[in-house]
Design an enzyme around this catalytic site. Structure first.
Site, PDB file in Angstrom:
ATOM      1  N   CYS A 218      10.425  -8.314   3.347  1.00  0.00           N
ATOM      2  CA  CYS A 218      10.386  -8.068   4.791  1.00  0.00           C
ATOM      3  C   CYS A 218       9.181  -7.217   5.154  1.00  0.00           C
ATOM      4  O   CYS A 218       8.738  -7.227   6.309  1.00  0.00           O
ATOM      5  CB  CYS A 218      11.684  -7.417   5.256  1.00  0.00           C
TER       6      CYS A 218
ATOM      7  N   GLU B 118      18.714  -4.493   9.093  1.00  0.00           N
ATOM      8  CA  GLU B 118      17.361  -4.532   8.529  1.00  0.00           C
ATOM      9  C   GLU B 118      16.946  -5.998   8.498  1.00  0.00           C
ATOM     10  O   GLU B 118      17.341  -6.751   7.606  1.00  0.00           O
ATOM     11  CB  GLU B 118      17.335  -3.936   7.121  1.00  0.00           C
TER      12      GLU B 118
END
Length: 506
Positions: free
Chosen positions: A293, A259
């Site tokens: 993110c 990720e």
């Protein structure tokens, strides 16, 4: 602070744990709060000796834990969720103080942990496989899923506890054991979590080594990535870090769940509800001070509403309250450290050099209410989509605005970056929404309509494409990442026919 005492955080803290047993470590690291610049505590860091002791303990634990029925494993996770509920206020406060996100976001992060525990409990009774018809008479085929072993979890500072729980709670109910290497920037939040779960593990007689914690530097992460005893490494962080982990793990034919970076955009259509778009854009851009993110970094706005929406946005930025995140009246807290501030300032200078025009200026904030040098002004720049800085993820509250004329053009602009995590469109036009969600639309792992790019729920699989790494965590069938598939064929007849009609008579 009272919440530190409640969570067992001291001036000096052992940083390595095999569940209920703690080790000090070979060295230590200091955790300073970006909120006020003060030292919160020191944390022991693992060397090779401590790392090896943890790995040997985890290896032994897996031999026992994999044989525990999945619903029983789920019951332990249920109790972990209950323990987190009891400590939500304290743990959320520590996350806010150590990382710098607003208290509401800190509490929200702990709520994510509670939610994933609930999800995992239900999952513990649903680790299903398929049953298939065989082409051979008196044969039955099916598949089942078995645990992998040790799952290595490398987490980032911006979500210092939630991302660990996404991995660990699912991995646990699947029958795995976990070794967690948290960010060196937020080690105390990880230690607090370990204190909370240790009580549950001990109460339930869980084998020592099922949930392990190793505070350490990048060398510890490298050891995890290279260790043949770790079949799966789940790593959250920068694209640069992820590429290094991927190469190391691939060299030994292990598995990665990555990720990584995001460079997320919201398309604002001429058919958008602009008030709704404003809320989604504002929180997406400044939440966690731009250190998610899934932060909104680009707004792609239809030319017919560009000026009116820009005016709304500038006005809203003027109303932001920036300051101590433990004060619930503030919207935005500090960046994590001075290196983040330097990156923010460097991106602003690069944007200006490339031709960007700032309509809300950035800069470091000082004076009353700013107790450290990590508070910055969220800023907005008008840019062209081909500026190099627009294609770069800067972990800070910098928002880039650009215009479009057709939806196809907007989608092309959105997709024309190396990252592919989250995306959104604000529109009341059904055709636009469906095109955006189609194969010809967003190329991201997450695509939303009339909500922003951040704030994913745990029920859906979380992750992205391209340089975001391709991983999927949390909900849906992400549990399959933590298991190995086995296909079984049973012959209950008196003959042994071969597949594909092959004859082998003797």
């Amino acid at each position: 602070m009272k919440f530190l005492e409640e969570l067992g955080i001291k001036a000096v803290n052992p940083g390595i744990s095999t569940g209920t047993k703690w080790m000090q470590g070979s060295g230590d690291v200091a955790s300073f709060s970006p909120v006020d610049g003060l030292l919160i505590g020191r944390v022991g860091m693992a060397g090779k000796h401590e790392y090896e002791e943890v790995m040997q303990t985890a290896t032994r634990a897996f031999e026992q834990w994999r044989t525990v029925p999945a619903p029983r494993r789920g019951e332990v996770v249920r109790q972990i969720g209950a323990a987190l509920r009891a400590k939500k206020q304290a743990l959320g406060s520590l996350v806010s103080y150590e990382m710098g996100k607003s208290l509401q976001e800190g509490l929200g992060e702990v709520q994510e942990m509670i939610d994933i525990c609930d999800f995992a409990v239900g999952l513990s009774r649903q680790l299903y496989g398929l049953s298939m018809h065989s082409e051979r008479p008196s044969h039955r085929m099916y598949e089942q899923w078995h645990p992998l072993g040790i799952v290595g979890i490398i987490s980032a500072f911006n979500f210092p506890v939630a991302v660990w729980s996404w991995n660990a709670m699912l991995a646990m109910v699947c029958g795995n054991v976990c070794v967690w290497k948290p960010s060196e920037k937020t080690p105390l939040s990880a230690i607090a979590c370990q204190h909370i779960v240790a009580e549950v593990l001990e109460r339930n007689g869980v084998p020592e080594g099922v949930l392990c914690l190793i505070n350490g530097g990048h060398e510890t992460g490298e050891l995890l990535a290279a260790d043949h005893r770790v079949p799966l490494v789940s790593a959250t962080g920068s694209t640069r870090m992820g590429k290094a982990v991927a190469v190391t793990v691939a060299a030994r034919l292990g598995r990665c769940l990555l990720e990584l970076g995001g460079n997320n955009a919201i398309i604002i259509s001429r058919d958008a509800d602009l008030d709704m778009a404003l809320v989604g854009s504002l929180f997406g851009a400044v939440g966690t001070a731009g250190q998610r993110c899934t932060t909104t970094r680009r707004l792609i706005i239809h030319e017919s509403v560009y000026e009116s929406f820009k005016a709304k946005l500038v006005k809203a930025y003027g109303q932001l309250r920036i300051g101590n995140p433990l004060d619930e009246s503030n919207h935005v807290g500090p960046l994590i450290d001075q290196a983040a501030v330097d990156s923010y300032l460097g991106a602003i200078n690069a944007c200006k050099a490339q031709g960007g025009r700032f309509i809300v200026e950035g800069g470091v904030l000082s004076g009353p209410g700013y107790e450290s040098e990590c508070y910055v002004q969220p800023c907005i720049a008008e840019v062209e989509q081909d500026y190099p800085i627009v294609h770069t993820e800067t972990f800070a509250p910098i928002l880039y605005l650009m215009k479009y004329s057709t939806l196809e053009e907007a989608i092309a602009i959105q997709n024309n970056v190396p990252q592919g995590l989250s995306s959104a469109i604000m529109t009341l036009n059904l055709r636009e929404a469906e095109l955006f969600l189609s194969a010809a639309g967003s190329d991201c792992g997450i695509a939303n309509v009339n909500i922003g790019t951040s704030g994913a729920e745990i029920g859906g699989a979380f992750g992205g494409e391209k340089e975001t790494g391709g991983g999927r965590e949390s909900g849906s069938d992400a549990w399959k990442n933590y298991m190995r598939r086995q296909t079984n064929t049973i012959n209950y007849g008196t003959q042994l026919p071969l597949a594909q009609g092959i004859k082998f008579d003797v």
